[in-house]
Enzyme design. Structure first.
Site, PDB file in Angstrom:
ATOM      1  CB  ALA A  10      -0.911   0.003   1.215  1.00 41.81           C
ATOM      2  N   GLY A  16       7.792   2.869  -1.932  1.00 43.34           N
ATOM      3  CA  GLY A  16       7.061   1.719  -2.459  1.00 43.34           C
ATOM      4  C   GLY A  16       7.646   1.204  -3.750  1.00 43.34           C
ATOM      5  CB  THR A  17       8.571   2.813  -6.958  1.00 43.67           C
ATOM      6  OG1 THR A  17       9.224   3.966  -6.404  1.00 43.67           O
ATOM      7  CG2 THR A  17       7.159   3.191  -7.364  1.00 43.67           C
ATOM      8  NE  ARG A  46      -2.761  10.432  -2.364  1.00 40.15           N
ATOM      9  CZ  ARG A  46      -1.797  10.519  -1.463  1.00 40.15           C
ATOM     10  NH1 ARG A  46      -1.979  10.011  -0.258  1.00 40.15           N
ATOM     11  NH2 ARG A  46      -0.649  11.104  -1.764  1.00 40.15           N
ATOM     12  CD  GLU A 131      15.595  -1.652  11.664  1.00 41.54           C
ATOM     13  OE1 GLU A 131      15.943  -0.539  12.131  1.00 41.54           O
ATOM     14  OE2 GLU A 131      15.775  -2.732  12.258  1.00 41.54           O
ATOM     15  CD  GLU A 192       8.002  16.121   2.618  1.00 46.55           C
ATOM     16  OE1 GLU A 192       7.298  16.510   1.658  1.00 46.55           O
ATOM     17  OE2 GLU A 192       8.501  14.982   2.680  1.00 46.55           O
ATOM     18  CE  LYS A 207      12.755   9.832  11.670  1.00 49.72           C
ATOM     19  NZ  LYS A 207      13.739  10.546  10.835  1.00 49.72           N
TER      20      LYS A 207
END
Length: 436
Positions: A10, A16-17, A46, A131, A192, A207
């Site tokens: 997800a 993710g890629t 999405r 992790e 960001e 963290k």
């Protein structure tokens, strides 16, 4: 060899890629080390039409990511969506509630809901692994939970946010001020568009809360983290620190001590510190993370590496998948949830340290005497002081910086309370402790 581990993914952003590419490129190596292959069977994101530079045709697509948890052909769900609540949390609850294991890189979700999710995993014989949520590719979760498991961890501290570390080390190298370097960090992708979570210390606090629970065997307590960011640091502060033999770094620090009656007192702070140039953390620059753990037998352990990025973070995600494929049954926080100890926050007033104090003041007679009188009345001893004036410009405030001798934090707090509301101060004083 056992049947392949079947996973659903997800979130198809850079991490993710990166996971997909890593499993494709190193699939045979991973299978040999895990004892079985790891297959992606379904994905969700999405935007189905977005070009991600990889072929998604081999995988089933779910528009509703929570449907991944209900698929009969999925053993593990990998959550890379982000956010402490919302769809990510719904997916995590559905996955663990269905008796399937969850791997996540979501530090905010673990910091806020980690105990609930760990309990769900225990109740349904599933595994919760994260992790990648702490310090990217650095194996600090496994290092604390397994490598240092024989030790009583006495202190954990380090550089936990690459964005802040990049900004501070660039200010140090170039002499530029915060706002200019932040803009550059955003242009380079290190920060960001809304950098608040990073520069105000919230990301590092997520963290730190996770590491404290792991290291000390205490319950997660994100709300107990004292948080201060780096947005008020000026180039002049960097220069003064350098002249004294220090660099400025945003440090997350936690320690835990026994309290009366058998309880535990937990101290957690994220704040800019002056770090001696001889300390290992002083040489950590750019978007790098580094964590120090001090154990009663092993001594000081230093974990350093890339704290973000598709490759390092994907590496941590797949390491968790290998762990699950091998059949590891370790609890999410090294101990079962019910064995984690409750703790009370520590009043930092009794902590003893040296401090750097910076005042922006009106350039007129008597101001310095007012400040030193407040410090004297509060019991703060001054080790060194410098005033940077503008002889040709009496309208603008000037900088007065001081370093104190070691003393209780409560004394510095009292001095600043005595100065509160003074017309001599152009802005709120800045306090940074010296790491030692």
């Amino acid at each position: 060899m056992a049947a392949n581990l079947r996973i659903a993914l997800a979130g198809l952003g850079t991490v993710g890629t990166g996971v997909i590419r890593l499993l494709a490129d190193n699939g045979a190596l991973i299978a040999s080390r895990a004892g079985r292959g790891i297959d992606i069977v379904a994905v969700s994101a999405r935007d189905r039409q977005r070009d991600r530079g990889i072929d998604l045709a081999p995988y089933a697509w779910e528009d509703d990511m929570t449907a991944l948890a209900a698929r009969d052909d999925v053993d593990v769900v990998v959550e890379l969506v982000g956010g402490s609540d919302g769809p990510a949390l719904a997916l995590a609850r559905s996955t663990l509630g269905a008796g399937k294991s969850l791997v996540t890189a979501n530090k905010a979700m673990i910091a806020h809901h980690g105990l609930e999710l760990a309990r769900l995993a225990e109740d349904h014989a599933a595994r919760l692994r994260y992790e990648a949520a702490v310090a990217g590719g650095i194996p600090i979760v496994k290092g604390l939970g397994e490598g240092a498991a024989a030790n009583r961890i006495e202190r954990i501290y380090g550089i936990l946010n690459g964005t802040c570390n990049y900004i501070l080390s660039e200010m140090e190298d170039t002499g530029r001020d915060f706002a200019e370097v932040l803009s550059e960090a955003q242009a380079l992708g290190y920060a960001e568009a809304d950098p608040t979570f990073d520069v105000e210390g919230v990301d590092a606090a997520h963290k730190l809360a996770i590491l404290a629970s792991l290291g000390f065997g205490t319950r997660l307590d994100f709300d107990g983290v004292e948080i201060d960011g780096i947005s008020r640091i000026r180039a002049a502060d960097i220069a003064q620190a350098g002249a004294l033999g220090y660099v400025i770094r945003l440090i997350g620090l936690a320690d835990c001590e026994l309290a009366g009656g058998g309880g535990r007192h937990l101290f957690q702070r994220v704040a800019p510190y002056l770090v001696p140039v001889s300390h290992p953390l002083a040489g950590v620059d750019g978007p790098t993370n580094a964590v120090v753990a001090e154990g009663n037998f092993v001594g000081r352990l230093l974990f350093e590496g890339a704290g973000a990025g598709d490759g390092p973070t994907a590496s941590a995600v797949v390491a968790d998948l290998v762990d699950i494929a091998r059949g590891s049954a370790a609890p999410a926080f090294s101990l079962p949830v019910e064995a984690l100890e409750a703790s009370a926050p520590v009043d930092p007033g009794h902590r003893r340290n040296r401090a750097y104090l910076r005042f922006m003041v009106a350039d007129r007679p008597g101001v310095l005497a007012e400040i030193t009188a407040a410090l004297r009345d509060a019991g703060v001893s001054i080790e060194s002081m410098i005033q940077l004036g503008h002889p040709d410009d009496e309208e603008n405030p000037v900088l007065v910086a001081m370093v104190t001798h070691e003393g209780p934090e409560s004394a510095v707090t009292k001095a600043l309370d005595l100065l509160a509301g003074s017309a001599s101060l152009a802005e709120e004083p800045l306090v940074m402790r010296l790491l030692g």
